[in-house]
Design an enzyme around this catalytic site. Structure first.
Site: not given
Ligand code: UT7
Length: 322
Positions: A249, A279, A114
């Site tokens: 980004h 993204n 990225c």
């Molecule tokens: O381009 C390279 C750079 N990339 C980035 O900068 C990405 C950086 N990371 C992020 O943007 C975020 O961490 C994400 C958007 C990927 C994830 O957001 P988050 O707030 O960190 O969520 P999480 O991974 O901690 O997941 C929270 C909850 C989980 O459920 P539990 O364990 O709390 O019950 C996941 O299973 O959200 C759940 N979850 C979803 N639910 C519905 C994860 N993905 C999904 C989904 N739909 N698509």
């Protein structure tokens, strides 16, 4: 006479097919509400079979040349950032050269996920300043839809396809502050396992899917990008008040908002496309830059700060006077 890389024009290409969050939620265990709240993404473009990295990169390059008022004959190098090339080789860059009809010159791909466009821009700027090229197309072109794991809702909802490009022209740097002022690149290979593709053409039978520890990447993105922004300002003896536009980004609206707050920029001074493009990896910064140049927000003379971070980890920033 010092040489400067003048950003003469920008262009972009987005695949015809738009996929909304609701459409994804029909096949993936997710919801429009979750995707919007956590990322700001409302939709993304997915490439059709003919919309390869070469095809999209060529279209974006054509648009950048037209915007710059330049001809194919003005191009003596193509530097293309991608993690999703059509082939292991020839590089996507030389395929684009062939499609454009560039005669002579040189071209190669840059693999920095990225952050690829910032890396490619930095290489191009160095080559222009060194007198190795006078007209360089810098392109980011990606088809992440081909490397997504549709069983992993934590990643497959985050990415889209597209290409963005700029045309850099060698210019006289004396008596002007136009052009690329500085670029700043970083890598920390020990963090390679928090965002990667678990295969490649070198691994027989395993083309690979994107794997990400989202929380860890988020944590590093906020810190590293803030450092890269400070580094760019300090290197040019500038303050936050000197920045007219942030073109970050486009991975997550929450990270983008954090960077805007750090710079003390009003939200309307931060270029955002993540809501419509998701993204697009190496294409995200040039696509956003192109949008703001075409709609008249970014004007000649404006000070623009670019930044990106991706799998590697790799990250960087660039400061450009338009
Ligand atoms: O381009 C390279 C750079 N990339 C980035 O900068 C990405 C950086 N990371 C992020 O943007 C975020 O961490 C994400 C958007 C990927 C994830 O957001 P988050 O707030 O960190 O969520 P999480 O991974 O901690 O997941 C929270 C909850 C989980 O459920 P539990 O364990 O709390 O019950 C996941 O299973 O959200 C759940 N979850 C979803 N639910 C519905 C994860 N993905 C999904 C989904 N739909 N698509």
């Amino acid at each position: 006479m010092p040489i400067r890389s003048i950003l003469a024009g920008a262009g972009g290409y987005l695949p015809e097919r738009i996929v909304t969050n609701d459409e994804l939620a029909r096949t993936v265990d997710t919801s429009d509400e979750w995707i919007r709240e956590r990322t700001g993404i409302k939709q993304r473009h997915f490439a059709g079979p003919h919309e390869t990295a070469t095809f999209m990169g060529t279209e974006a390059a054509r648009a950048a040349l037209a915007h710059a008022g330049a001809e194919v004959a003005d191009v003596d190098a193509v530097i293309l950032a991608t993690s999703t090339p059509d082939q292991a080789f020839p590089s996507t860059a030389v395929r684009v050269m062939a499609a454009l009809g560039v005669k002579g010159g040189f071209g190669f791909d840059v693999a920095a996920a990225c952050a690829g466009f910032i890396y490619a821009l930095s290489v191009a700027d160095g080559m222009i300043r060194a007198g190795q090229a006078k007209g360089v197309l810098v392109i980011g072109s990606e088809v992440y839809s081909r490397i997504l794991n549709w069983e992993d809702r934590g990643t497959c909802v985050l990415f889209g396809d597209g290409a963005g490009a700029v045309f850099l022209r060698a210019g006289d740097g004396s008596g002007t502050d136009r052009g690329i002022l500085s670029t700043h690149l970083h890598a920390q290979g020990t963090l390679g396992d928090i965002l990667y593709v678990d295969g490649a053409v070198g691994q027989r039978g395993k083309p690979g899917h994107l794997v990400m520890n989202g929380r860890e990447v988020f944590r590093h993105a906020v810190t590293r990008l803030a450092e890269a922004v400070d580094e760019a300002l300090n290197a040019n003896n500038l303050t936050r008040a000197d920045i007219d536009w942030l073109v970050p980004h486009q991975a997550n609206q929450r990270i983008i908002d954090g960077m805007g707050r750090k710079l003390g920029l009003a939200a309307e001074r931060v270029v955002v496309t993540v809501d419509r493009h998701a993204n697009t990896s190496a294409a995200s910064v040039p696509l956003a830059l192109n949008e703001a140049c075409q709609d008249g927000r970014i004007k000649p003379g404006d000070m623009v700060l670019l930044e990106a971070l991706g799998g590697g980890l790799v990250w960087g920033s660039a400061l450009v006077r338009m």
